[in-house]
Design an enzyme around this catalytic site. Structure first.
Site, PDB file in Angstrom:
ATOM      1  CB  SER A 120      -0.847   0.083   1.270  1.00  0.00           C
ATOM      2  OG  SER A 120      -1.646  -1.026   1.420  1.00  0.00           O
ATOM      3  CG  HIS A 141      -1.624  -0.188  -4.409  1.00  0.00           C
ATOM      4  ND1 HIS A 141      -1.963   1.109  -4.097  1.00  0.00           N
ATOM      5  CD2 HIS A 141      -2.050  -0.944  -3.359  1.00  0.00           C
ATOM      6  CE1 HIS A 141      -2.559   1.130  -2.918  1.00  0.00           C
ATOM      7  NE2 HIS A 141      -2.624  -0.096  -2.460  1.00  0.00           N
ATOM      8  CD  GLU A 153      -1.983   4.244  -6.449  1.00  0.00           C
ATOM      9  OE1 GLU A 153      -2.194   5.452  -6.365  1.00  0.00           O
ATOM     10  OE2 GLU A 153      -1.557   3.569  -5.475  1.00  0.00           O
ATOM     11  CG  ASN A 192      -2.938   3.920   0.573  1.00  0.00           C
ATOM     12  OD1 ASN A 192      -3.997   4.094   1.189  1.00  0.00           O
ATOM     13  ND2 ASN A 192      -2.591   2.755   0.081  1.00  0.00           N
TER      14      ASN A 192
HETATM   15  P1  NAD Z   1      -4.049  -9.554   5.605  1.00  0.00           P
HETATM   16  O1  NAD Z   1      -3.540  -9.362   6.963  1.00  0.00           O
HETATM   17  O2  NAD Z   1      -5.517  -9.627   5.387  1.00  0.00           O
HETATM   18  O3  NAD Z   1      -3.403 -10.869   4.947  1.00  0.00           O
HETATM   19  C1  NAD Z   1      -2.023 -11.090   4.905  1.00  0.00           C
HETATM   20  C2  NAD Z   1      -1.779 -12.584   4.724  1.00  0.00           C
HETATM   21  O4  NAD Z   1      -0.380 -12.779   4.492  1.00  0.00           O
HETATM   22  C3  NAD Z   1      -2.141 -13.436   5.958  1.00  0.00           C
HETATM   23  O5  NAD Z   1      -3.001 -14.492   5.584  1.00  0.00           O
HETATM   24  C4  NAD Z   1      -0.787 -13.969   6.469  1.00  0.00           C
HETATM   25  O6  NAD Z   1      -0.872 -15.279   6.996  1.00  0.00           O
HETATM   26  C5  NAD Z   1       0.043 -13.939   5.192  1.00  0.00           C
HETATM   27  N1  NAD Z   1       1.492 -13.809   5.414  1.00  0.00           N
HETATM   28  C6  NAD Z   1       2.117 -12.946   6.247  1.00  0.00           C
HETATM   29  N2  NAD Z   1       3.465 -13.092   6.128  1.00  0.00           N
HETATM   30  C7  NAD Z   1       3.670 -14.052   5.192  1.00  0.00           C
HETATM   31  C8  NAD Z   1       4.838 -14.637   4.622  1.00  0.00           C
HETATM   32  N3  NAD Z   1       6.055 -14.256   4.992  1.00  0.00           N
HETATM   33  N4  NAD Z   1       4.684 -15.608   3.677  1.00  0.00           N
HETATM   34  C9  NAD Z   1       3.441 -16.022   3.308  1.00  0.00           C
HETATM   35  N5  NAD Z   1       2.302 -15.503   3.812  1.00  0.00           N
HETATM   36  C10 NAD Z   1       2.411 -14.523   4.746  1.00  0.00           C
HETATM   37  O7  NAD Z   1      -3.423  -8.350   4.738  1.00  0.00           O
HETATM   38  P2  NAD Z   1      -4.035  -7.639   3.437  1.00  0.00           P
HETATM   39  O8  NAD Z   1      -4.995  -6.593   3.862  1.00  0.00           O
HETATM   40  O9  NAD Z   1      -4.444  -8.670   2.456  1.00  0.00           O
HETATM   41  O10 NAD Z   1      -2.737  -6.863   2.907  1.00  0.00           O
HETATM   42  C11 NAD Z   1      -1.734  -7.539   2.168  1.00  0.00           C
HETATM   43  C12 NAD Z   1      -0.883  -6.520   1.420  1.00  0.00           C
HETATM   44  O11 NAD Z   1      -1.738  -5.761   0.520  1.00  0.00           O
HETATM   45  C13 NAD Z   1      -0.195  -5.491   2.325  1.00  0.00           C
HETATM   46  O12 NAD Z   1       1.048  -5.160   1.766  1.00  0.00           O
HETATM   47  C14 NAD Z   1      -1.155  -4.296   2.261  1.00  0.00           C
HETATM   48  O13 NAD Z   1      -0.511  -3.088   2.519  1.00  0.00           O
HETATM   49  C15 NAD Z   1      -1.628  -4.374   0.825  1.00  0.00           C
HETATM   50  N6  NAD Z   1      -2.938  -3.753   0.551  1.00  0.00           N
HETATM   51  C16 NAD Z   1      -3.969  -3.863   1.440  1.00  0.00           C
HETATM   52  C17 NAD Z   1      -5.197  -3.286   1.139  1.00  0.00           C
HETATM   53  C18 NAD Z   1      -6.370  -3.409   2.086  1.00  0.00           C
HETATM   54  O14 NAD Z   1      -7.369  -2.675   1.895  1.00  0.00           O
HETATM   55  N7  NAD Z   1      -6.339  -4.297   3.070  1.00  0.00           N
HETATM   56  C19 NAD Z   1      -5.384  -2.606  -0.070  1.00  0.00           C
HETATM   57  C20 NAD Z   1      -4.324  -2.544  -0.979  1.00  0.00           C
HETATM   58  C21 NAD Z   1      -3.098  -3.114  -0.647  1.00  0.00           C
END
Ligand code: NAD
Length: 285
Positions: A120, A141, A153, A192
């Protein structure tokens, strides 16, 4: 345009499962890995439910749904990604963890495989700085929920090969039917960064007693926003949104206007993470 036949997704949380659904809807073979195996199972059930709704609304047929589900392959080790043309990482928002993962990935994927992060707010250039070949690395993104949100993005790092970025942009548009926008690798990229005061000012106003969370959310909706800041934070995840706030704050050398509100951190420490824990600013069943 580069042919993308096999896509790998790492992280089966909020974003990973959404990105997998985007691929599955185009019947692209997609391999899903998470260090927590139960997260992969939950993601599959979630996607199945989403596609069931599509069938119910007669948007897709039962047969199409079955084909889409058949294109999803849960895997339990990174080595399974050796045939992938593109890998999208969607794990926790922490620089060192992402860097470690990309270092490990480079050892198992083919030399032509494109590597993408869904971060993000973290610097793509910094994530790629530990890689042997940072030219093939960029950020794609996606926004939440990935199947519904058109914007992606496409973040170009200092070392990203411009051709790789252009190819990804074309593929996102033509194959995934998204609206990709090429952006520079600046803190928080565009969305963001602009969203920081949206969240922080809302916390400040509520903490100073000027208004309530529900009033802020209702008014913003009446003003035409799809969601108010507190509803949006519950959807994003309080942890993910806090990580984005901290990352932008640190990138700007702790400029006071970008400082996250203490209540943001308090919620994180209390484990009130939003929809994913069923409790955040609001309660969910
Ligand atoms: P989340 O917490 O819902 O899920 C993350 C997952 O990654 C979990 O299931 C965890 O077990 C797994 N994980 C963590 N470390 C790991 C590793 N080393 N190897 C394998 N699996 C691993 O998080 P999310 O909201 O899906 O966010 C994920 C990424 O996307 C982040 O970088 C976040 O900034 C980005 N993002 C999030 C959003 C949002 O609205 N939540 C939007 C755009 C981008």
């Amino acid at each position: 345009m580069k042919t993308i036949k096999h896509v790998g997704v790492i992280g089966a949380g909020t974003m990973g499962r959404g990105i997998v659904e985007v691929m599955a809807r185009q019947e692209i073979d997609v391999y899903l890995y998470d260090q927590d195996r139960s997260a992969v199972e939950r993601a599959f059930v979630h996607i199945q439910n989403q596609l069931d709704k599509q069938v119910y609304r007669t948007k897709i047929s039962e047969q199409q749904k079955m084909k889409m589900l058949a294109s999803i392959h849960p895997v339990d080790q990174l080595h399974a990604f050796h045939t992938c043309d593109l890998i999208i990482e969607a794990i926790m928002e922490e620089m060192s963890v992402k860097q470690q993962l990309f270092k490990a990935l480079e050892k198992v994927v083919s030399t032509s495989c494109i590597l993408a992060t869904n971060t993000s707010s973290l610097s793509v250039t910094e994530i790629a700085s530990v890689m042997q070949n940072p030219k093939r690395m960029l950020a794609l993104h996606f926004f939440n929920p990935a199947p519904k949100m058109p914007l992606v993005e496409v973040v170009v790092g200092v070392h990203t090969d411009q051709n790789v970025a252009e190819e990804m942009k074309t593929w996102l548009k033509q194959t995934l039917l998204k609206e990709p926008v090429m952006v520079r690798d600046a803190p928080g990229f565009i969305v963001n960064r602009v969203a920081r005061p949206f969240h922080t000012e809302a916390y400040r106003m509520v903490a100073s007693g000027e208004t309530s969370k529900t009033q802020v959310d209702n008014i913003l909706q009446d003003a035409g926003f799809k969601m108010g800041p507190f509803q949006l934070q519950d959807l994003i995840g309080i942890d993910i949104n806090y990580a984005a706030s901290m990352s932008v704050y640190e990138s700007f050398n702790h400029e006071p206007r970008l400082r996250p509100h203490p209540n943001q951190q308090k919620m994180l420490q209390s484990g009130l993470l939003g929809r994913k824990t069923k409790k955040g600013h609001y309660h969910y069943e």
